[in-house]
Design a protein around this motif. Structure first.
Motif, short mmCIF file in Angstrom:
data_model
loop_
_atom_site.label_atom_id
_atom_site.label_comp_id
_atom_site.label_asym_id
_atom_site.label_seq_id
_atom_site.Cartn_x
_atom_site.Cartn_y
_atom_site.Cartn_z
N UNK A 684 13.92 -2.51 0.21
CA UNK A 684 12.98 -3.45 0.63
C UNK A 684 11.85 -2.71 1.41
N UNK A 685 10.73 -3.43 2.05
CA UNK A 685 9.59 -2.62 2.75
C UNK A 685 10.01 -2.32 3.95
N UNK A 686 10.62 -3.02 4.78
CA UNK A 686 11.11 -2.81 6.29
C UNK A 686 12.11 -1.54 6.16
N UNK A 687 13.10 -1.55 5.12
CA UNK A 687 13.94 -0.36 5.20
C UNK A 687 13.20 0.92 4.99
N UNK A 688 12.49 0.93 4.09
CA UNK A 688 11.54 2.35 3.84
C UNK A 688 10.82 2.46 4.88
N UNK A 689 10.09 1.65 5.61
CA UNK A 689 9.13 1.65 6.66
C UNK A 689 9.89 2.33 7.95
N UNK A 730 5.55 -1.07 11.73
CA UNK A 730 5.51 0.27 11.25
C UNK A 730 5.14 0.63 9.48
N UNK A 731 4.84 -0.67 8.98
CA UNK A 731 4.85 -0.35 7.43
C UNK A 731 3.36 0.24 7.14
N UNK A 732 2.28 -0.15 7.96
CA UNK A 732 1.17 0.56 7.37
C UNK A 732 1.12 2.10 8.08
N UNK A 744 -2.07 1.26 2.34
CA UNK A 744 -2.09 0.60 3.46
C UNK A 744 -3.11 -0.26 3.62
N UNK A 745 -4.31 0.04 3.06
CA UNK A 745 -5.49 -1.05 3.18
C UNK A 745 -5.37 -2.01 2.29
N UNK A 746 -4.74 -1.74 1.23
CA UNK A 746 -4.40 -3.11 0.30
C UNK A 746 -3.62 -3.99 1.11
N UNK A 747 -2.67 -3.73 1.70
CA UNK A 747 -1.83 -4.48 2.50
C UNK A 747 -2.63 -5.22 3.73
#
Length: 890
Positions: A684-689, A730-732, A744-747
């Protein structure tokens, strides 16, 4: 391949390459983190100043001079270029003592600058024995009934004509506004702030010399329930959680020409009576009946009708403390942008901005007419929509004084009113009962928040990004009202620790919140349990365990370690690390015990990645990322930061211990949650971030794989966000640091729900609690927690400042910065500015043809590392610099 930077510096623009000391300007010193150091609570306040000097000047020493009552003293010069939070070089101040201080600096050539302008610091009441005031209020307020009418308290006194100085020290059980001889003292609102009242009750100091006169005088105060005895908590709250009394604690000290002092303190000589406020509550609102106004009650010569002796209470004066941050004040006035009539026939005002404060009305009409003001953040079906407010009625009522008869000479008098002891979070206001024809100019919204200095700005070529950034700013303003709250509108408004923990870096850029947060951290420690547990919110609501049991929780409890580090990093305040160190240590030691020898925090209740957009509306903790993965990741991060804190404080053994602990937790995390490839058990996104930004992958190969997987997850989700409170900040950065800047910009640029720009395109003017607080079909999320003003998810602004704008602090207090904008083809320009402890730092870049032009301003005392895309890095000193490099793709 790198290319050389074409640099056009200030020197090349004609400024002399060297600067003499006489060309240097030193600002007046600042004391601690206070712009207004009257009544400071520190006997040896640290000093800061800024320098304006041409390029080539390098400070090598400073000297401090102080004028005190016993004469002028020049401290010995200090061979240092420091200028932020330097030690007080004199004997400590004693209570009430003032010192007029100025600074000068010496250049490398040995010459001294001119002295700075002077600034005055004055100590407050530093010892418990300085206080003689007792809490006083209406004797009827001992009645345990929940809803009591707030009172006025007053006293008269006489003074000779030899008064040379006068100070008022004031606080309250509840809220208070003081008047002397009919004039309001100060412009502060909702004072005192909400603190852990049993341990810390803040008082403020006012210079009231101009309000006094020779002969008869009167002092009085309006009182309001506030947090102390008003209803607070969930589901409408409960009253009397800190006490049942409503009391003023005030001490007026008058100094005469011969040096003697007269003290008028709250005691049995005061009287109390009812005023026109019939009811006042932070959630429900205020009801004011102008027919009940007491003419002349705060003037000398009042006949005392309706007033009787006060009840005198008690207070441990050792708990009275001077504030570390600014007071709450009205900082802006906003006029309505649209007026409509709702289907129910009410007048509805749209202020065009979700804000926090209250309304001011100008109205005239018949005596006894009541105007009702209701507040809401959103509209549904043409009416204001109040369901998200839950138990908060957010309703103010004003009953007109009006003319006594048709022949009254004041028949056309306009009455002006705003509530005193409440505030609301709203964009829309519904008005009913208005007499005559409604004039939109008769109503204004007054914005209230802690009056911090604005220090950060951002703008770009994309108006949606600029609006997003403005939403972050407005969200912070509305939630920094005496303490950092989660939301300002519903029956909650609590100091949730996790929310500010993730948002503190952004907050520290936008406003000088060092004193504000430093003071609140003292409350965090005061509420910390003996075993190290940090409550979910601070202050704790007494008896509130029925709503939120006090138990350890990752992300939220980590505020004890991570927020002091943020203040050190952004403001250069090593003192806050020392002050909060034992609190931080107790927290990490607690988690260490809970994790046990396996170093995995995988038991107990956790909020985890709170408000993951995939979570059901009524179960916000049901996230895609394993909550125990989140807890263990934060355990590793806080242990690491605590080790670094210990190192900064010279605690070598602790630094080594917590460094080893952090490494052990990282190893345990990897063994439990990281597969051989780098895949995580929670894909998941948060886990990797978390794992990427906290450095939890054992090998570079696993880290690279995880970065690619995170980018894939974002793409697979259509660039929609899939993170909650833990992952969003944290994700960006995780994408950027792992080589996926374009993702990151796509997000960031995605505008479908859930995303940051979705909220903007839906008309949001603050950051929402939920990504879909307002759903695509225009309906409000049905969840019980649906706020339209929560700052936590706005933590992305810190990445915008550092990555789009390109300004990063790499040494405490911005002593050294990295200027490294990372442009995206979707932007043609961006600018960022920050008023650092050393002065204004700014970066402005734009694409001109095939070139990237960047203008950089660096203040004295700061060194900047310039790292433009595709160009060799270089360091520059203070001054104005322009750089030109070819445009390259990242």
């Amino acid at each position: 391949m790198t290319t050389s930077i074409t640099a056009i510096t200030a020197d090349q623009a004609g400024r002399p390459p060297a600067a003499a000391a006489e060309q240097v300007t030193v600002t007046a010193p600042r004391f601690e983190h206070l712009r207004e150091p009257l009544g400071i609570g520190v006997a040896s306040p640290r000093l800061s100043w800024k320098l304006d000097a041409p390029s080539g000047f390098e400070p090598s020493a400073y000297q401090v001079e102080a004028m005190r009552a016993d004469g002028r003293t020049e401290a010995e010069p200090v061979a240092s270029s420091e200028q932020v939070l330097v030690d007080w070089p004199f004997e400590p101040l004693v209570s009430r003592e003032a010192a007029v201080v100025r600074i000068r600096v010496q250049g490398r050539d040995g010459a001294w600058s001119a002295w700075s302008e002077s600034a005055t610091v004055e100590a407050g009441l530093l010892e418990p024995s300085d206080w003689s005031a007792a809490p006083v209020g209406g004797a009827w307020e001992e009645d345990p009934e929940a809803e009591r009418r707030p009172s006025l308290v007053r006293r008269e006194f006489s003074l000779p004509d030899d008064v040379v100085s006068a100070r008022l020290y004031v606080t309250a059980h509840g809220l208070a506004e003081v008047e002397i001889n009919g004039s309001r003292i100060g412009a502060d609102a909702l004072a005192p702030d909400w603190t852990v009242y049993g341990e810390r009750l803040t008082y403020r100091t006012y210079d009231v010399l101009d309000a006094l006169r020779a002969g008869g005088n009167a002092i009085g105060a309006w009182l309001g329930d506030g947090w102390y005895r008003g209803r607070i908590g969930f589901h409408g709250g409960y009253p009397n959680l800190y006490g049942a009394d409503l009391s003023l604690i005030a001490q007026l000290e008058v100094t005469h020409a011969d040096g003697t002092r007269t003290t008028i303190a709250t005691d049995a000589d005061w009287t109390a009576g009812f005023g026109p406020i019939l009811r006042s509550n932070l959630y429900f609102g205020e009801h004011y009946d102008a027919r009940e106004e007491v003419a002349g009650w705060s003037l000398p010569g009042f006949d005392g009708e309706g007033f009787s002796p006060v009840a005198v209470g008690s207070r441990d004066t050792g708990t009275l403390v001077a504030p570390q941050g600014p007071p709450v004040r009205n900082t802006q006035v906003v006029s309505p942008v649209e007026v409509t009539t709702s289907p129910s026939g009410a007048t509805v005002l749209d202020f065009g901005q979700n804000l926090v404060g209250r309304l001011r009305i100008r109205v005239s009409g018949a005596r006894g007419t009541t105007v009702q003001l209701r507040h809401a953040e959103v509209m549904q079906d043409g009416e204001i929509y109040t369901r998200p407010l839950r138990g908060a009625l957010a309703t103010d009522r004003y009953t007109l004084r009006g003319p006594a008869s048709d022949t009254d000479p004041d028949a056309d008098q306009v009455e002006v009113w705003e509530p005193r002891f409440t505030f609301h979070g709203f964009r829309y206001a519904e008005i009913t009962g208005w007499p005559g024809t409604f004039d939109p100019s008769a109503v204004e919204a007054l914005v209230y928040h802690s009056d911090m200095e604005r220090t950060g700005w951002f703008e770009s070529s994309d108006p949606l990004l600029d609006r997003l950034h403005e939403n972050v700013v407005w969200g912070m303003r509305g939630n920094f009202v005496g303490l950092p709250t989660d939301c300002p509108q519903r029956d909650e408004r609590l100091g949730w620790t996790g929310d500010i923990q993730v948002f503190a870096p952004t907050a520290s850029f936008l406003y000088d919140c060092a004193g504000f947060l430093g003071g609140w951290l003292r409350d965090v420690e005061a509420e910390q349990l003996d075993d190290g547990t940090i409550p979910w919110y601070v202050p704790v609501i007494p008896g509130g365990s029925e709503w939120t049991p006090i138990r350890p929780g990752a992300v939220w409890g980590d505020v004890a370690v991570l927020t002091p580090w943020t203040l050190f990093e952004r403001f250069g305040d090593r003192g806050v690390l020392a002050t909060q160190y034992e609190s931080a240590k107790r927290w990490v030691d607690l988690v260490d015990r809970l994790a046990g020898p396996g170093h995995l925090w995988n038991t107990g209740f956790q909020l985890g990645d709170w408000l993951d957009p995939a979570a059901p509306p009524n179960d916000p903790a049901d996230a895609a990322t394993d909550r125990y993965l989140v807890a263990t990741a934060y355990f590793a991060w806080s242990a690491k930061r605590l080790g670094e804190t210990a190192a900064e404080l010279g605690l070598t053994a602790d630094a080594e211990h917590y460094g080893r602990l952090a490494a052990a937790v990282r190893d345990a995390f990897a063994a439990e949650y990281v597969l051989d490839s780098g895949e995580l058990t929670s894909d998941a996104q948060t886990a990797y971030s978390l794992a990427l930004e906290f450095g939890l992958f054992p090998t570079p190969e696993q880290r690279d794989w995880a970065g690619r997987r995170l980018a894939e997850l974002v793409a697979e989700a259509g660039n929609r966000i899939a993170t909650g409170f833990a992952g969003t900040p944290l994700i960006t950065d995780a994408l950027t640091d792992s080589g996926h800047l374009s993702t990151a910009y796509d997000l960031l640029f995605e505008d479908e729900c859930p995303s940051w720009l979705y909220t903007v395109k839906q008309g949001g003017t603050t950051i929402w609690e939920r990504w879909d607080s307002l759903r695509p079909d225009g309906t409000v999320n049905p969840g019980g927690m649906t706020s339209f003003n929560h700052y936590a998810l706005g933590a992305v602004a810190d990445w915008m400042h550092r990555t789009i704008g390109g300004l990063t602090s790499v040494a405490p207090g911005y002593r050294r910065v990295r200027i490294a904008p990372r442009p995206d083809p979707r932007l043609t320009s961006a600018a960022v500015a920050h008023e650092s402890p050393y002065g204004r730092i700014s970066v402005s870049w734009r694409v001109v043809g095939e070139a990237l032009e960047a203008d950089v301003v660096v203040p004295v005392g700061v060194t900047a590392e310039i790292a433009l895309p595709g160009a060799e890095e270089q360091a520059v000193a203070h001054g104005e610099h322009r750089f030109v490099v070819p445009v390259v793709s990242d």
